[in-house]
Design a protein around this motif. Structure first.
Motif, PDB file in Angstrom:
ATOM      1  N   ALA A 103       4.031 -10.015 -19.967  1.00 65.36           N
ATOM      2  CA  ALA A 103       3.668 -10.722 -21.199  1.00 65.36           C
ATOM      3  C   ALA A 103       2.201 -11.132 -21.237  1.00 65.36           C
ATOM      4  O   ALA A 103       1.636 -11.364 -22.303  1.00 65.36           O
ATOM      5  N   SER A 104       1.566 -11.232 -20.083  1.00 63.77           N
ATOM      6  CA  SER A 104       0.179 -11.683 -20.020  1.00 63.77           C
ATOM      7  C   SER A 104      -0.563 -10.903 -18.948  1.00 63.77           C
ATOM      8  O   SER A 104      -0.072 -10.771 -17.820  1.00 63.77           O
ATOM      9  N   SER A 105      -1.748 -10.417 -19.294  1.00 66.75           N
ATOM     10  CA  SER A 105      -2.529  -9.645 -18.322  1.00 66.75           C
ATOM     11  C   SER A 105      -2.979 -10.525 -17.155  1.00 66.75           C
ATOM     12  O   SER A 105      -3.007 -10.087 -16.002  1.00 66.75           O
ATOM     13  N   LEU A 106      -3.343 -11.781 -17.447  1.00 71.17           N
ATOM     14  CA  LEU A 106      -3.767 -12.698 -16.394  1.00 71.17           C
ATOM     15  C   LEU A 106      -2.616 -13.014 -15.451  1.00 71.17           C
ATOM     16  O   LEU A 106      -2.775 -13.023 -14.219  1.00 71.17           O
ATOM     17  N   LEU A 107      -1.427 -13.261 -16.032  1.00 74.24           N
ATOM     18  CA  LEU A 107      -0.246 -13.527 -15.218  1.00 74.24           C
ATOM     19  C   LEU A 107       0.127 -12.293 -14.399  1.00 74.24           C
ATOM     20  O   LEU A 107       0.535 -12.403 -13.237  1.00 74.24           O
ATOM     21  N   MET A 108      -0.030 -11.130 -15.006  1.00 74.94           N
ATOM     22  CA  MET A 108       0.267  -9.873 -14.313  1.00 74.94           C
ATOM     23  C   MET A 108      -0.607  -9.720 -13.066  1.00 74.94           C
ATOM     24  O   MET A 108      -0.123  -9.403 -11.979  1.00 74.94           O
ATOM     25  N   ILE A 109      -1.901  -9.974 -13.217  1.00 78.16           N
ATOM     26  CA  ILE A 109      -2.827  -9.856 -12.094  1.00 78.16           C
ATOM     27  C   ILE A 109      -2.450 -10.825 -10.984  1.00 78.16           C
ATOM     28  O   ILE A 109      -2.433 -10.475  -9.798  1.00 78.16           O
ATOM     29  N   LEU A 110      -2.115 -12.060 -11.371  1.00 82.15           N
ATOM     30  CA  LEU A 110      -1.759 -13.092 -10.399  1.00 82.15           C
ATOM     31  C   LEU A 110      -0.485 -12.716  -9.641  1.00 82.15           C
ATOM     32  O   LEU A 110      -0.443 -12.802  -8.402  1.00 82.15           O
ATOM     33  N   LEU A 111       0.540 -12.272 -10.377  1.00 82.98           N
ATOM     34  CA  LEU A 111       1.810 -11.931  -9.744  1.00 82.98           C
ATOM     35  C   LEU A 111       1.690 -10.680  -8.872  1.00 82.98           C
ATOM     36  O   LEU A 111       2.307 -10.600  -7.806  1.00 82.98           O
ATOM     37  N   VAL A 112       0.917  -9.696  -9.332  1.00 82.08           N
ATOM     38  CA  VAL A 112       0.712  -8.495  -8.530  1.00 82.08           C
ATOM     39  C   VAL A 112      -0.032  -8.854  -7.243  1.00 82.08           C
ATOM     40  O   VAL A 112       0.274  -8.310  -6.171  1.00 82.08           O
ATOM     41  N   LEU A 113      -1.003  -9.762  -7.336  1.00 80.88           N
ATOM     42  CA  LEU A 113      -1.729 -10.206  -6.144  1.00 80.88           C
ATOM     43  C   LEU A 113      -0.787 -10.895  -5.166  1.00 80.88           C
ATOM     44  O   LEU A 113      -0.814 -10.622  -3.958  1.00 80.88           O
ATOM     45  N   ILE A 114       0.064 -11.770  -5.683  1.00 78.31           N
ATOM     46  CA  ILE A 114       1.026 -12.459  -4.832  1.00 78.31           C
ATOM     47  C   ILE A 114       1.998 -11.461  -4.198  1.00 78.31           C
ATOM     48  O   ILE A 114       2.270 -11.501  -2.996  1.00 78.31           O
ATOM     49  N   GLY A 115       2.497 -10.543  -5.036  1.00 77.72           N
ATOM     50  CA  GLY A 115       3.423  -9.537  -4.521  1.00 77.72           C
ATOM     51  C   GLY A 115       2.785  -8.642  -3.480  1.00 77.72           C
ATOM     52  O   GLY A 115       3.426  -8.276  -2.482  1.00 77.72           O
ATOM     53  N   GLY A 116       1.519  -8.281  -3.697  1.00 75.21           N
ATOM     54  CA  GLY A 116       0.818  -7.439  -2.734  1.00 75.21           C
ATOM     55  C   GLY A 116       0.645  -8.135  -1.396  1.00 75.21           C
ATOM     56  O   GLY A 116       0.810  -7.508  -0.334  1.00 75.21           O
ATOM     57  N   ILE A 117       0.329  -9.417  -1.437  1.00 81.57           N
ATOM     58  CA  ILE A 117       0.167 -10.188  -0.199  1.00 81.57           C
ATOM     59  C   ILE A 117       1.493 -10.300   0.546  1.00 81.57           C
ATOM     60  O   ILE A 117       1.558 -10.124   1.766  1.00 81.57           O
ATOM     61  N   VAL A 118       2.568 -10.604  -0.215  1.00 81.50           N
ATOM     62  CA  VAL A 118       3.895 -10.723   0.402  1.00 81.50           C
ATOM     63  C   VAL A 118       4.310  -9.398   1.036  1.00 81.50           C
ATOM     64  O   VAL A 118       4.819  -9.356   2.166  1.00 81.50           O
ATOM     65  N   MET A 119       4.075  -8.301   0.318  1.00 80.30           N
ATOM     66  CA  MET A 119       4.444  -6.985   0.833  1.00 80.30           C
ATOM     67  C   MET A 119       3.616  -6.624   2.069  1.00 80.30           C
ATOM     68  O   MET A 119       4.144  -6.114   3.061  1.00 80.30           O
ATOM     69  N   PHE A 120       2.318  -6.898   2.014  1.00 84.09           N
ATOM     70  CA  PHE A 120       1.429  -6.616   3.142  1.00 84.09           C
ATOM     71  C   PHE A 120       1.867  -7.389   4.377  1.00 84.09           C
ATOM     72  O   PHE A 120       2.019  -6.815   5.462  1.00 84.09           O
ATOM     73  N   MET A 121       2.102  -8.695   4.207  1.00 82.49           N
ATOM     74  CA  MET A 121       2.470  -9.539   5.345  1.00 82.49           C
ATOM     75  C   MET A 121       3.846  -9.158   5.878  1.00 82.49           C
ATOM     76  O   MET A 121       4.058  -9.097   7.094  1.00 82.49           O
ATOM     77  N   GLY A 122       4.797  -8.892   4.963  1.00 82.97           N
ATOM     78  CA  GLY A 122       6.145  -8.551   5.402  1.00 82.97           C
ATOM     79  C   GLY A 122       6.177  -7.281   6.223  1.00 82.97           C
ATOM     80  O   GLY A 122       6.814  -7.229   7.286  1.00 82.97           O
ATOM     81  N   LEU A 123       5.482  -6.248   5.761  1.00 81.86           N
ATOM     82  CA  LEU A 123       5.459  -4.986   6.491  1.00 81.86           C
ATOM     83  C   LEU A 123       4.651  -5.101   7.784  1.00 81.86           C
ATOM     84  O   LEU A 123       4.985  -4.467   8.788  1.00 81.86           O
ATOM     85  N   MET A 124       3.599  -5.904   7.764  1.00 89.10           N
ATOM     86  CA  MET A 124       2.776  -6.069   8.963  1.00 89.10           C
ATOM     87  C   MET A 124       3.578  -6.743  10.079  1.00 89.10           C
ATOM     88  O   MET A 124       3.475  -6.340  11.248  1.00 89.10           O
ATOM     89  N   PHE A 125       4.393  -7.727   9.730  1.00 90.99           N
ATOM     90  CA  PHE A 125       5.126  -8.465  10.757  1.00 90.99           C
ATOM     91  C   PHE A 125       6.227  -7.634  11.413  1.00 90.99           C
ATOM     92  O   PHE A 125       6.663  -7.962  12.518  1.00 90.99           O
ATOM     93  N   ILE A 126       6.684  -6.557  10.751  1.00 89.59           N
ATOM     94  CA  ILE A 126       7.712  -5.725  11.386  1.00 89.59           C
ATOM     95  C   ILE A 126       7.137  -4.405  11.896  1.00 89.59           C
ATOM     96  O   ILE A 126       7.872  -3.547  12.384  1.00 89.59           O
ATOM     97  N   GLU A 127       5.828  -4.217  11.805  1.00 86.16           N
ATOM     98  CA  GLU A 127       5.199  -2.940  12.152  1.00 86.16           C
ATOM     99  C   GLU A 127       5.415  -2.545  13.606  1.00 86.16           C
ATOM    100  O   GLU A 127       5.505  -1.358  13.940  1.00 86.16           O
ATOM    101  N   PHE A 128       5.546  -3.501  14.502  1.00 87.58           N
ATOM    102  CA  PHE A 128       5.594  -3.192  15.928  1.00 87.58           C
ATOM    103  C   PHE A 128       7.013  -3.150  16.485  1.00 87.58           C
ATOM    104  O   PHE A 128       7.203  -3.279  17.692  1.00 87.58           O
ATOM    105  N   TYR A 129       7.992  -2.941  15.610  1.00 84.79           N
ATOM    106  CA  TYR A 129       9.369  -2.847  16.087  1.00 84.79           C
ATOM    107  C   TYR A 129       9.555  -1.627  16.985  1.00 84.79           C
ATOM    108  O   TYR A 129      10.294  -1.679  17.977  1.00 84.79           O
TER     109      TYR A 129
END
Length: 304
Positions: A134-160
């Protein structure tokens, strides 16, 4: 002085120390190339309204089942050889087979679990994009949050995987070991994981480039120009729908697909062999890093 860059250099040199890692990389590249069969003529069959069951099963088998069941053995064998090299030993075919067989089941189960984590994180990203539409500004913010969560989540399990092969963990404890390793060595793990993500994106460049070029050609072919500057809404919607459908069913001719498969398979072979060697060197180096609170001196002797 032993540091991040020296571990990187050892990982690079370890790639060509023995034939086992090179062959493992080539096998990984071959499997990657085979999975691209779905982007040939079979793609239009699978995406049709009445797909043929045999072709559909063939595509699913080559793109999902084959790598799921073949890669744990290749990865286990390659990591076993890389760990041996990082400890000053030598890799061998006997070690490759032994390590692949020994760690196969744990790597298979852990790999499936890691894939599920990736799937749910990707789904989480899609939900955030939908919420921010609904909002380009909100989209950027949520994508940034999602990208950080995805990056951190995958990084923490990378060494399994290395926790299983080098640490002897089973597939359940391997994720806890990976999380503990990342938490303890976070400052050096972050640049390692950024490099790893960059190399994995590099592997996909041949297919992504070909897909993008063909997509641009489809868009150009579906563009409609109006002399009076007005827009026919119905025609525009039909054009958008036809363009979207064409994107979903993009397929390549046999010669084009063969070129993509060869190039992407070669890149995968090089990247896989290097990352396995580098991960083993990095893992051993990071575990031996001493913090300011770590002492080699035994103070108990002063109390006697």
């Amino acid at each position: 002085m032993d540091d991040f860059t020296s571990a990187l250099r050892r990982g690079l040199s370890g790639t060509v120390k023995g034939p086992a890692l090179i062959v493992a990389g080539l096998l990984s590249g071959l499997i990657t190339a085979i999975t691209l069969i779905q982007y040939g003529p079979l793609n239009s069959i699978v995406n049709s309204t009445q797909p043929d069951m045999i072709e559909t099963l063939f595509v699913l088998g080559t793109s999902i089942v084959l790598p799921m069941f073949a890669m744990p053995f290749i990865l286990g064998g390659a990591l076993g050889c890389a760990v041996a090299q990082s400890a000053g030993g030598k890799s061998s075919w006997a070690l490759f087979v032994e390590s692949g067989k020994k760690n196969y089941l744990n790597l298979l189960m852990a790999g499936i679990a890691a894939w599920l984590v990736f799937y749910f994180l990707s789904l989480f990203m899609v939900v955030l994009i939908f919420l921010g539409s609904a909002s380009s500004l909100l989209m950027i913010l949520l994508v940034l949050i999602g990208g950080i969560v995805m990056f951190m989540g995958l990084m923490f399990i990378e060494f399994y995987d290395i926790s299983i092969v080098a640490g002897g963990a089973d597939f359940i404890r391997s994720f806890g070991a990976s999380i503990g390793f990342v938490r303890k060595h976070l400052p050096v793990v972050v640049p390692f994981f950024i490099l790893l993500v960059g190399l994995k994106v590099l592997v996909q460049l041949p297919l992504l480039t070909a897909y993008l070029l063909k997509g641009i050609a489809i868009i150009a072919a579906n563009l409609t120009y109006y002399d009076n500057g007005s827009v026919n809404t119905t025609l525009m919607n039909e054009t958008v729908n036809s363009t979207t459908a064409a994107f979903l069913s993009i397929s390549f001719s046999a010669p084009s697909l063969l070129a993509i498969m060869l190039l992407q398979g070669l890149v995968q072979a090089i990247v896989f062999a290097f990352l396995v060697s580098y991960k083993a060197e990095f893992y051993q180096w990071a575990k031996n890093i001493k913090k300011i609170t770590d002492f080699d001196y035994d103070f108990s002797a002063d109390r006697q």
